[in-house]
Design a protein around this motif. Sequence first.
Motif, PDB file in Angstrom:
ATOM      1  N   THR A  49      22.906  46.433 -19.328  1.00 51.59           N
ATOM      2  CA  THR A  49      23.118  44.993 -19.271  1.00 51.59           C
ATOM      3  C   THR A  49      22.308  44.355 -18.142  1.00 51.59           C
ATOM      4  OG1 THR A  49      25.095  45.368 -17.949  1.00 51.59           O
ATOM      5  CG2 THR A  49      25.401  45.088 -20.321  1.00 51.59           C
ATOM      6  N   ASP A  50      22.071  45.064 -17.059  1.00 49.96           N
ATOM      7  CA  ASP A  50      21.251  44.543 -15.960  1.00 49.96           C
ATOM      8  C   ASP A  50      19.815  44.971 -16.239  1.00 49.96           C
ATOM      9  OD1 ASP A  50      20.362  43.438 -13.647  1.00 49.96           O
ATOM     10  OD2 ASP A  50      21.284  44.915 -12.314  1.00 49.96           O
ATOM     11  N   CYS A  51      19.166  44.273 -17.168  1.00 51.53           N
ATOM     12  CA  CYS A  51      17.908  44.773 -17.724  1.00 51.53           C
ATOM     13  C   CYS A  51      16.696  43.903 -17.423  1.00 51.53           C
ATOM     14  CB  CYS A  51      18.055  44.940 -19.230  1.00 51.53           C
ATOM     15  SG  CYS A  51      18.535  43.433 -20.050  1.00 51.53           S
ATOM     16  N   PHE A  52      16.815  42.938 -16.529  1.00 51.44           N
ATOM     17  CA  PHE A  52      15.687  42.062 -16.243  1.00 51.44           C
ATOM     18  C   PHE A  52      14.481  42.855 -15.739  1.00 51.44           C
ATOM     19  CE2 PHE A  52      13.308  39.025 -13.581  1.00 51.44           C
ATOM     20  CZ  PHE A  52      13.019  38.081 -14.547  1.00 51.44           C
ATOM     21  N   GLU A  53      14.718  43.910 -14.975  1.00 52.35           N
ATOM     22  CA  GLU A  53      13.624  44.727 -14.429  1.00 52.35           C
ATOM     23  C   GLU A  53      12.892  45.515 -15.515  1.00 52.35           C
ATOM     24  OE1 GLU A  53      12.328  44.708 -11.344  1.00 52.35           O
ATOM     25  OE2 GLU A  53      13.680  43.023 -11.053  1.00 52.35           O
ATOM     26  N   LEU A  54      13.474  45.643 -16.707  1.00 50.41           N
ATOM     27  CA  LEU A  54      12.817  46.358 -17.806  1.00 50.41           C
ATOM     28  C   LEU A  54      11.792  45.484 -18.531  1.00 50.41           C
ATOM     29  CD1 LEU A  54      15.845  48.275 -19.322  1.00 50.41           C
ATOM     30  CD2 LEU A  54      14.061  49.160 -17.823  1.00 50.41           C
ATOM     31  N   LEU A  55      11.794  44.192 -18.254  1.00 48.34           N
ATOM     32  CA  LEU A  55      10.815  43.304 -18.869  1.00 48.34           C
ATOM     33  C   LEU A  55       9.476  43.475 -18.169  1.00 48.34           C
ATOM     34  CD1 LEU A  55      12.979  40.065 -19.129  1.00 48.34           C
ATOM     35  CD2 LEU A  55      12.519  41.741 -20.927  1.00 48.34           C
ATOM     36  N   ASP A  56       8.384  43.334 -18.912  1.00 51.39           N
ATOM     37  CA  ASP A  56       7.070  43.455 -18.284  1.00 51.39           C
ATOM     38  C   ASP A  56       6.803  42.215 -17.419  1.00 51.39           C
ATOM     39  OD1 ASP A  56       6.492  41.570 -20.307  1.00 51.39           O
ATOM     40  OD2 ASP A  56       4.442  42.297 -20.492  1.00 51.39           O
ATOM     41  N   HIS A  57       5.775  42.290 -16.577  1.00 60.22           N
ATOM     42  CA  HIS A  57       5.506  41.231 -15.602  1.00 60.22           C
ATOM     43  C   HIS A  57       5.201  39.892 -16.276  1.00 60.22           C
ATOM     44  CE1 HIS A  57       1.450  42.503 -16.687  1.00 60.22           C
ATOM     45  NE2 HIS A  57       1.021  41.351 -16.229  1.00 60.22           N
ATOM     46  N   ARG A  58       4.556  39.909 -17.438  1.00 58.02           N
ATOM     47  CA  ARG A  58       4.228  38.673 -18.143  1.00 58.02           C
ATOM     48  C   ARG A  58       5.502  37.974 -18.622  1.00 58.02           C
ATOM     49  NH1 ARG A  58       1.411  39.495 -23.706  1.00 58.02           N
ATOM     50  NH2 ARG A  58       3.548  40.056 -24.067  1.00 58.02           N
ATOM     51  N   THR A  59       6.439  38.737 -19.152  1.00 53.11           N
ATOM     52  CA  THR A  59       7.696  38.168 -19.636  1.00 53.11           C
ATOM     53  C   THR A  59       8.558  37.709 -18.465  1.00 53.11           C
ATOM     54  OG1 THR A  59       7.586  39.695 -21.511  1.00 53.11           O
ATOM     55  CG2 THR A  59       9.681  38.598 -21.131  1.00 53.11           C
ATOM     56  N   ARG A  60       8.631  38.505 -17.397  1.00 53.20           N
ATOM     57  CA  ARG A  60       9.410  38.108 -16.213  1.00 53.20           C
ATOM     58  C   ARG A  60       8.869  36.816 -15.611  1.00 53.20           C
ATOM     59  NH1 ARG A  60       9.444  43.795 -14.499  1.00 53.20           N
ATOM     60  NH2 ARG A  60       7.743  43.251 -13.117  1.00 53.20           N
ATOM     61  N   GLY A  61       7.547  36.622 -15.673  1.00 56.10           N
ATOM     62  CA  GLY A  61       6.947  35.416 -15.120  1.00 56.10           C
ATOM     63  C   GLY A  61       7.351  34.146 -15.848  1.00 56.10           C
ATOM     64  N   ARG A  62       7.744  34.253 -17.103  1.00 57.92           N
ATOM     65  CA  ARG A  62       8.182  33.080 -17.875  1.00 57.92           C
ATOM     66  C   ARG A  62       9.656  32.768 -17.683  1.00 57.92           C
ATOM     67  NH1 ARG A  62       6.462  34.853 -23.669  1.00 57.92           N
ATOM     68  NH2 ARG A  62       8.687  35.079 -23.537  1.00 57.92           N
ATOM     69  N   ALA A  63      10.400  33.646 -17.024  1.00 55.46           N
ATOM     70  CA  ALA A  63      11.847  33.492 -16.879  1.00 55.46           C
ATOM     71  C   ALA A  63      12.187  32.399 -15.870  1.00 55.46           C
ATOM     72  CB  ALA A  63      12.486  34.811 -16.460  1.00 55.46           C
ATOM     73  N   THR A  64      13.256  31.673 -16.147  1.00 53.83           N
ATOM     74  CA  THR A  64      13.749  30.642 -15.238  1.00 53.83           C
ATOM     75  C   THR A  64      15.226  30.874 -14.969  1.00 53.83           C
ATOM     76  OG1 THR A  64      14.314  29.159 -17.060  1.00 53.83           O
ATOM     77  CG2 THR A  64      12.117  28.919 -16.112  1.00 53.83           C
TER      78      THR A  64
END
Length: 163
Positions: free
Chosen positions: A46-61
Amino acid sequence: MSTRAAVRPPSSPAPQPAPPTPIRERPAPVEHETGPLKPAAEERITDCFELLDHRTRGRATSERMARRGPHLAFQDGTETRLIALEDKITHVGRSITSDVRIEEHRVSRSHAILVKHGRYARVLDNRSSNGTYVNGRRIVATNLRHGDVICVGSVAMQYLEID
């Protein structure tokens, strides 16, 4: 002319069939106590934000900065990070071409597809190996509602509609 069959005297007695070999009894099966077959328990991440690649994490708000519309929510420790579903079709998977790229081995390269149609959204499993689940039920395709939990492989995310 006579047609007389030639009779041959027996040169040796006919071979006797071999005596039957005794049937060996199988040893009695050893009783082992076994449990019922169950699939390996898969722990949901459930704590999976770190599993996203850098491009996807960069779009997160953050939730406070999110624009109106549909989003995927990922946990980042105690904070929830949102990724806007801006395109009509969003591919979720491990592939470099996925719109939401998740770097986890139980996620297929092209795991699921999110489709927006007007005010509604739909998730489709893209013939993934480990399945796509919505609210704990394995799906092939289903409509999404605010608050639905989507699991791809072992990664959990939530579908949110921000007003």
